[in-house]
Design a protein around this motif. Structure first.
Motif, PDB file in Angstrom:
ATOM      1  N   VAL A 104      22.796  -6.882   3.987  1.00 13.65           N
ATOM      2  CA  VAL A 104      21.598  -6.186   3.496  1.00 13.65           C
ATOM      3  C   VAL A 104      20.675  -5.862   4.674  1.00 13.65           C
ATOM      4  O   VAL A 104      20.360  -6.730   5.477  1.00 13.65           O
ATOM      5  CB  VAL A 104      20.862  -7.074   2.465  1.00 13.65           C
ATOM      6  CG1 VAL A 104      19.554  -6.428   2.031  1.00 13.65           C
ATOM      7  CG2 VAL A 104      21.757  -7.353   1.258  1.00 13.65           C
ATOM      8  N   ASP A 105      20.255  -4.586   4.759  1.00 14.21           N
ATOM      9  CA  ASP A 105      19.362  -4.166   5.841  1.00 14.21           C
ATOM     10  C   ASP A 105      17.897  -4.276   5.443  1.00 14.21           C
ATOM     11  O   ASP A 105      17.033  -4.597   6.247  1.00 14.21           O
ATOM     12  CB  ASP A 105      19.654  -2.709   6.231  1.00 14.21           C
ATOM     13  CG  ASP A 105      21.078  -2.529   6.699  1.00 14.21           C
ATOM     14  OD1 ASP A 105      21.431  -3.138   7.716  1.00 14.21           O
ATOM     15  OD2 ASP A 105      21.838  -1.804   6.018  1.00 14.21           O
ATOM     16  N   LEU A 106      17.606  -3.936   4.193  1.00 11.60           N
ATOM     17  CA  LEU A 106      16.214  -3.895   3.738  1.00 11.60           C
ATOM     18  C   LEU A 106      16.136  -4.393   2.303  1.00 11.60           C
ATOM     19  O   LEU A 106      17.017  -4.101   1.507  1.00 11.60           O
ATOM     20  CB  LEU A 106      15.705  -2.447   3.747  1.00 11.60           C
ATOM     21  CG  LEU A 106      14.906  -1.914   4.927  1.00 11.60           C
ATOM     22  CD1 LEU A 106      14.549  -0.464   4.675  1.00 11.60           C
ATOM     23  CD2 LEU A 106      13.640  -2.732   5.173  1.00 11.60           C
ATOM     24  N   VAL A 107      15.065  -5.132   2.003  1.00 11.18           N
ATOM     25  CA  VAL A 107      14.779  -5.500   0.620  1.00 11.18           C
ATOM     26  C   VAL A 107      13.429  -4.881   0.273  1.00 11.18           C
ATOM     27  O   VAL A 107      12.495  -4.938   1.073  1.00 11.18           O
ATOM     28  CB  VAL A 107      14.723  -7.034   0.437  1.00 11.18           C
ATOM     29  CG1 VAL A 107      14.350  -7.390  -0.996  1.00 11.18           C
ATOM     30  CG2 VAL A 107      16.062  -7.676   0.820  1.00 11.18           C
ATOM     31  N   PHE A 108      13.364  -4.269  -0.898  1.00 12.37           N
ATOM     32  CA  PHE A 108      12.092  -3.717  -1.376  1.00 12.37           C
ATOM     33  C   PHE A 108      11.627  -4.476  -2.607  1.00 12.37           C
ATOM     34  O   PHE A 108      12.441  -4.824  -3.474  1.00 12.37           O
ATOM     35  CB  PHE A 108      12.258  -2.256  -1.804  1.00 12.37           C
ATOM     36  CG  PHE A 108      12.138  -1.261  -0.697  1.00 12.37           C
ATOM     37  CD1 PHE A 108      10.887  -0.789  -0.302  1.00 12.37           C
ATOM     38  CD2 PHE A 108      13.275  -0.769  -0.061  1.00 12.37           C
ATOM     39  CE1 PHE A 108      10.783   0.158   0.710  1.00 12.37           C
ATOM     40  CE2 PHE A 108      13.169   0.179   0.945  1.00 12.37           C
ATOM     41  CZ  PHE A 108      11.921   0.637   1.337  1.00 12.37           C
ATOM     42  N   THR A 109      10.309  -4.686  -2.720  1.00  8.75           N
ATOM     43  CA  THR A 109       9.730  -5.098  -3.990  1.00  8.75           C
ATOM     44  C   THR A 109       8.518  -4.194  -4.234  1.00  8.75           C
ATOM     45  O   THR A 109       8.074  -3.486  -3.340  1.00  8.75           O
ATOM     46  CB  THR A 109       9.238  -6.567  -3.997  1.00  8.75           C
ATOM     47  OG1 THR A 109       8.029  -6.647  -3.232  1.00  8.75           O
ATOM     48  CG2 THR A 109      10.266  -7.524  -3.434  1.00  8.75           C
ATOM     49  N   GLY A 110       7.985  -4.269  -5.464  1.00 12.30           N
ATOM     50  CA  GLY A 110       6.735  -3.583  -5.730  1.00 12.30           C
ATOM     51  C   GLY A 110       5.587  -4.388  -5.139  1.00 12.30           C
ATOM     52  O   GLY A 110       5.772  -5.504  -4.651  1.00 12.30           O
ATOM     53  N   LYS A 111       4.388  -3.833  -5.204  1.00 15.35           N
ATOM     54  CA  LYS A 111       3.221  -4.547  -4.690  1.00 15.35           C
ATOM     55  C   LYS A 111       2.956  -5.776  -5.544  1.00 15.35           C
ATOM     56  O   LYS A 111       2.669  -6.849  -5.050  1.00 15.35           O
ATOM     57  CB  LYS A 111       2.004  -3.615  -4.724  1.00 15.35           C
ATOM     58  CG  LYS A 111       0.738  -4.276  -4.203  1.00 15.35           C
ATOM     59  CD  LYS A 111      -0.479  -3.385  -4.314  1.00 15.35           C
ATOM     60  CE  LYS A 111      -1.084  -3.446  -5.698  1.00 15.35           C
ATOM     61  NZ  LYS A 111      -2.440  -2.862  -5.763  1.00 15.35           N
ATOM     62  N   GLN A 112       3.029  -5.622  -6.848  1.00 14.43           N
ATOM     63  CA  GLN A 112       2.786  -6.712  -7.791  1.00 14.43           C
ATOM     64  C   GLN A 112       3.293  -6.257  -9.144  1.00 14.43           C
ATOM     65  O   GLN A 112       3.694  -5.119  -9.303  1.00 14.43           O
ATOM     66  CB  GLN A 112       1.300  -7.054  -7.862  1.00 14.43           C
ATOM     67  CG  GLN A 112       0.455  -5.919  -8.396  1.00 14.43           C
ATOM     68  CD  GLN A 112      -1.037  -6.161  -8.162  1.00 14.43           C
ATOM     69  OE1 GLN A 112      -1.480  -6.341  -7.041  1.00 14.43           O
ATOM     70  NE2 GLN A 112      -1.789  -6.165  -9.238  1.00 14.43           N
ATOM     71  N   THR A 113       3.264  -7.159 -10.134  1.00 15.90           N
ATOM     72  CA  THR A 113       3.662  -6.749 -11.477  1.00 15.90           C
ATOM     73  C   THR A 113       2.405  -6.518 -12.312  1.00 15.90           C
ATOM     74  O   THR A 113       1.305  -6.882 -11.896  1.00 15.90           O
ATOM     75  CB  THR A 113       4.522  -7.835 -12.153  1.00 15.90           C
ATOM     76  OG1 THR A 113       3.719  -9.014 -12.298  1.00 15.90           O
ATOM     77  CG2 THR A 113       5.751  -8.153 -11.333  1.00 15.90           C
ATOM     78  N   ILE A 114       2.576  -5.939 -13.493  1.00 15.08           N
ATOM     79  CA  ILE A 114       1.398  -5.741 -14.344  1.00 15.08           C
ATOM     80  C   ILE A 114       1.219  -6.905 -15.318  1.00 15.08           C
ATOM     81  O   ILE A 114       0.223  -6.970 -16.013  1.00 15.08           O
ATOM     82  CB  ILE A 114       1.425  -4.403 -15.121  1.00 15.08           C
ATOM     83  CG1 ILE A 114       2.648  -4.318 -16.036  1.00 15.08           C
ATOM     84  CG2 ILE A 114       1.378  -3.224 -14.174  1.00 15.08           C
ATOM     85  CD1 ILE A 114       2.570  -3.164 -17.034  1.00 15.08           C
ATOM     86  N   ASP A 115       2.182  -7.849 -15.373  1.00 17.94           N
ATOM     87  CA  ASP A 115       1.941  -9.013 -16.252  1.00 17.94           C
ATOM     88  C   ASP A 115       1.536 -10.268 -15.462  1.00 17.94           C
ATOM     89  O   ASP A 115       0.420 -10.743 -15.583  1.00 17.94           O
ATOM     90  CB  ASP A 115       3.111  -9.263 -17.227  1.00 17.94           C
ATOM     91  CG  ASP A 115       4.446  -9.512 -16.548  1.00 17.94           C
ATOM     92  OD1 ASP A 115       4.551  -9.286 -15.329  1.00 17.94           O
ATOM     93  OD2 ASP A 115       5.385  -9.930 -17.240  1.00 17.94           O
ATOM     94  N   GLY A 116       2.411 -10.781 -14.616  1.00 16.65           N
ATOM     95  CA  GLY A 116       2.040 -11.952 -13.804  1.00 16.65           C
ATOM     96  C   GLY A 116       1.017 -11.583 -12.742  1.00 16.65           C
ATOM     97  O   GLY A 116       0.099 -12.330 -12.440  1.00 16.65           O
ATOM     98  N   ASP A 117       1.216 -10.404 -12.118  1.00 16.29           N
ATOM     99  CA  ASP A 117       0.162  -9.805 -11.309  1.00 16.29           C
ATOM    100  C   ASP A 117      -0.229 -10.672 -10.107  1.00 16.29           C
ATOM    101  O   ASP A 117      -1.388 -10.731  -9.733  1.00 16.29           O
ATOM    102  CB  ASP A 117      -1.032  -9.570 -12.260  1.00 16.29           C
ATOM    103  CG  ASP A 117      -2.216  -8.883 -11.607  1.00 16.29           C
ATOM    104  OD1 ASP A 117      -2.025  -8.231 -10.583  1.00 16.29           O
ATOM    105  OD2 ASP A 117      -3.321  -9.035 -12.146  1.00 16.29           O
ATOM    106  N   THR A 118       0.730 -11.402  -9.508  1.00 19.58           N
ATOM    107  CA  THR A 118       0.363 -12.304  -8.419  1.00 19.58           C
ATOM    108  C   THR A 118       0.608 -11.732  -7.030  1.00 19.58           C
ATOM    109  O   THR A 118       0.006 -12.190  -6.065  1.00 19.58           O
ATOM    110  CB  THR A 118       1.170 -13.619  -8.488  1.00 19.58           C
ATOM    111  OG1 THR A 118       2.545 -13.319  -8.254  1.00 19.58           O
ATOM    112  CG2 THR A 118       1.010 -14.311  -9.834  1.00 19.58           C
TER     113      THR A 118
END
Ligand SMILES: Cc1cc2nc3c(=O)[nH]c(=O)nc-3n(C[C@H](O)[C@H](O)[C@H](O)COP(=O)(O)OP(=O)(O)OC[C@H]3O[C@@H](n4cnc5c(N)ncnc54)[C@H](O)[C@@H]3O)c2cc1C
Ligand SMILES: Cc1cc2nc3c(=O)[nH]c(=O)nc-3n(C[C@H](O)[C@H](O)[C@H](O)COP(=O)(O)OP(=O)(O)OC[C@H]3O[C@@H](n4cnc5c(N)ncnc54)[C@H](O)[C@@H]3O)c2cc1C
Lengths: 349, 269
Positions: B114-128
């Motif tokens: 794996v070269d890169l992992v992406f996530t979102g900035k945060q979620t709209i439920d746990g939101d941490t």
């Protein structure tokens, strides 16, 4: 799962605040946290320590003096050339080492882009619990009870870390009041070395580009805010809020309905997914008072709402309500304030 | 180039209602969606795949029905998808979630690095916004949070330059692959699904991994057991005791009276 604190973790004592600073200025959230830390520590009967990390150009001794004035008893200072400007890797190592050496029971950081980045990495390294984006901190028993809004602010939940130490939390800027300064307070300093050199660190900071409008939209720290809601009907009516804001020396805020309509910039949004504000005076025109908006502004000292609907939810938590058409009320309010504030200034002069 | 994009399936919070008496979330009939912030991460990953070739693997930890969220992402152009699903994951906080996701990414990496992992900035439920930093830390990936722009990727030199949102400005950072990026919202616009990808999304098998297949040996690190945080109380915000002091324009009082009155109240209290 166990909720008992293991014996070896009972030695963890004291409340710590990570003091965030940037180009010679401490972020106000760090002092807001210092005020909270003082209250928590007094309940626990322990000391408050500030953590200052930075490079040779950062005057951390001066920041430490400020920390005492806001309630700290002690400051841990870590200075190293590789800590000039925030980077995750060296800051994570430094803060983790400090915690492992001195063993605080509570570690608080601001829920800023730096605080959230650092707290998430440090909590994972330490294998402890981290409560995000809190709006209230208390002690329950001997443990930290951290409260945060959930599901867009419609509910609050209180989260605790019982069997792990330190108990970590990030707190949203402007949700706690600025503590009173006590110029007579002093404290002690200890230092610790980072033990890393530049070639150890993979990520390089090439450049910092300051925001052009950094000082133009300063909603979080404005004393007076006039906020436009969807009830103002169109973009052209934004001139009515601007007019009132000018007379009061206020900032202009917006609901999400307004920023989404493009009537005002996204930076002006107040609420759950926007800024939290705590001004002395908050005037909301054509704002219904949805919970997602309310959580961002209910800490304001005085809330004035103007709305045509006498049953609008905003009247449930505003201090002064005017039932009327904002397009009619705002110009008159502006004129009234202008003439009377002028007269007050004349009286003083 | 091999990119892993982590997504969470969340309740569409615009439609969430809280039960007025019990203060519990009424989930019945609330549609589940891909966490909206994660689509910015997916679009950025797809742009890199368009440019450099390779594959985009979607990863989600969640209940069996989260398969729908993964299929949605394939319809936008992701290559394939893995759902990490097991009762043992239930009740995970961010520490336990990052442990499980990190283990699964290690497994994915055994098939193809794996070269890169992406996530979102945060979620709209746990939101941490804590899962991205947690995964990066556990895998020893260079962490780049709140990325607003990917300036340059050099696959030969294995370097990466990005712009990162910081307090009061933007940092330009250069680092090496492999890295983990948490993508800021509003940084791109999700493409339209093509007919071909929509058909593929309907047919392609979503691989389901239980805890063993995800390479998890230590069950004390996952689910409720592996979660240091404890939700001790859920409650409704307290209402202010008294309603606003009201004045009405119209019945007897002119706009002028009302405004003057207000001014006196605000500046004498
Ligand atoms: C996940 C999520 C996050 C959100 N985050 C935020 C956030 O951060 N900030 C935010 O603000 N919202 C947020 N929202 C949206 C929020 O739920 C509301 O939709 C929004 O706050 C409503 O904006 P408003 O009050 O301007 O508009 P409306 O709710 O449409 O209210 C308009 C009001 O104006 C009144 N009115 C109409 N005509 C007049 C007139 N002539 N004079 C005076 N009053 C008049 C009406 O009676 C009404 O009360 C979020 C929603 C979700 C689901
Ligand atoms: C109301 C509420 C409050 C909570 N508060 C806390 C808290 O303060 N501290 C705490 O430790 N836990 C908390 N939790 C638990 C937390 O939500 C879960 O651990 C969850 O699995 C991940 O956290 P998140 O939703 O905050 O994700 P975030 O950290 O906000 O997510 C960041 C990114 O990580 C990726 N990601 C997150 N979850 C998954 C997944 N399951 N599969 C694949 N990718 C994923 C996505 O790309 C996402 O955009 C809370 C949960 C709820 C419902």
């Amino acid at each position: 799962r166990s909720t008992e604190l293991p014996e070896h973790l009972k030695a963890y004592k004291g409340v710590w605040v990570f003091i965030e600073h940037d180009r010679g200025q401490v972020h106000s959230v760090s002092w807001e946290l210092m005020g909270q830390a003082r209250i928590l520590a007094d309940q626990l009967g322990v000391q408050v320590s500030g953590v200052l990390m930075g490079g040779p150009a950062d005057d951390m001794e001066a920041f430490a003096k400020e920390a005492y004035v806001y309630g700290a008893d002690h400051c841990h200072i870590m200075r190293d050339p590789v800590l000039q400007g925030y980077r995750n890797e060296p800051y994570t190592k430094g803060l983790t080492d400090l915690v492992n050496t001195h063993q605080p029971e509570i570690l608080l950081l601001g829920a800023t882009t730096m605080g959230r980045d650092l707290a998430g990495s440090v909590a994972t390294t330490l294998g402890t619990g981290l409560t995000a984006d809190c709006t209230e901190l208390n002690i329950d028993g001997r443990a930290l009870a951290a409260t945060r809004p959930t599901f867009g602010g419609s509910l609050l939940c209180t989260i605790m870390t019982l069997a792990y130490r330190p108990q970590m939390a990030t707190m949203r800027p402007r949700t706690a009041p600025m503590p009173r300064r006590d110029e007579s307070r002093t404290g002690t300093i200890s230092t610790m070395a980072l033990g890393m050199i530049e070639t150890d660190i993979v990520t390089k900071l090439l450049e910092f580009i300051p925001d052009a409008n950094r000082n133009t939209v300063n909603l979080s720290y404005a004393d007076i805010i006039v906020t436009a809601g969807k009830g103002l009907k169109n973009a052209d009516n934004m001139k009515l809020v601007w007019g009132l804001a000018r007379v009061l020396g206020a900032e202009v805020g917006a609901t999400r309905a307004v920023t989404q309509a493009g009537w005002l910039e996204a930076e002006r949004q107040v609420g759950q997914t926007g800024k939290t504000v705590r001004p002395k005076l908050y005037i909301a025109a054509g704002v219904s008072g949805a919970i997602q908006h309310r959580v961002g502004m209910e800490g304001s000292d005085i809330i004035v709402a103007i709305n045509t609907d006498p049953n609008a939810p905003i009247f449930d938590f505003a201090h002064h309500g005017i039932v009327g058409n904002a397009m009619q009320v705002l110009p008159v309010l502006t004129a009234t304030f202008r003439s009377h504030l002028d007269r007050r200034i004349l009286k003083v002069a | 180039m091999h990119i892993v994009v982590c997504i969470k399936q969340v309740p569409d919070s615009a439609q969430i209602r809280v039960h007025p008496v019990t203060n519990t979330i009424m989930r019945q009939g609330v549609p589940a969606i891909v966490n909206p912030y994660d689509l910015f991460a997916l679009e950025e990953a797809l742009r890199l795949k368009d440019k450099f070739g390779g594959r985009v693997t979607m990863l989600c930890m969640g209940p069996p029905q989260a398969e729908d969220a993964l299929r949605k992402c394939i319809s936008f152009g992701a290559t394939d998808a893995i759902l990490v699903t097991d009762r043992a994951f239930a009740g995970a906080d961010t520490l336990a979630t990052s442990f499980a996701l990190a283990a699964a990414i290690r497994k994915i990496g055994e098939e193809q690095a794996v070269d890169l992992v992406f996530t979102g900035k945060q979620t709209i439920d746990g939101d941490t916004a804590q899962v991205g930093p947690g995964v990066a830390r556990r895998l020893g990936l260079n962490l780049l949070t709140y990325v607003s722009k990917i300036n340059e990727v050099d696959l030969d030199a294995r370097t990466l330059t990005v712009e990162r949102r910081a307090e009061g400005g933007v940092q330009r950072l250069k680092t090496t692959l492999p890295s983990l990026i948490t993508m800021l919202e509003g940084t791109n616009e999700m493409r339209f699904a093509t007919m071909e990808d929509m058909l593929r999304a309907a047919r392609v098998p979503v691989r389901k991994w239980n805890k063993d297949q995800a390479g998890i040996e230590d069950v004390s690190k996952i689910g409720l057991k592996g979660s240091p945080t404890i939700v001790s109380k859920v409650f409704a915000p307290k209402a202010r005791k008294e309603r606003a002091e009201m004045q009405e324009v119209g019945d007897g009082s002119s706009v002028n009276d009302v405004c003057l009155n207000l001014l006196q109240k605000i500046f004498t209290t």
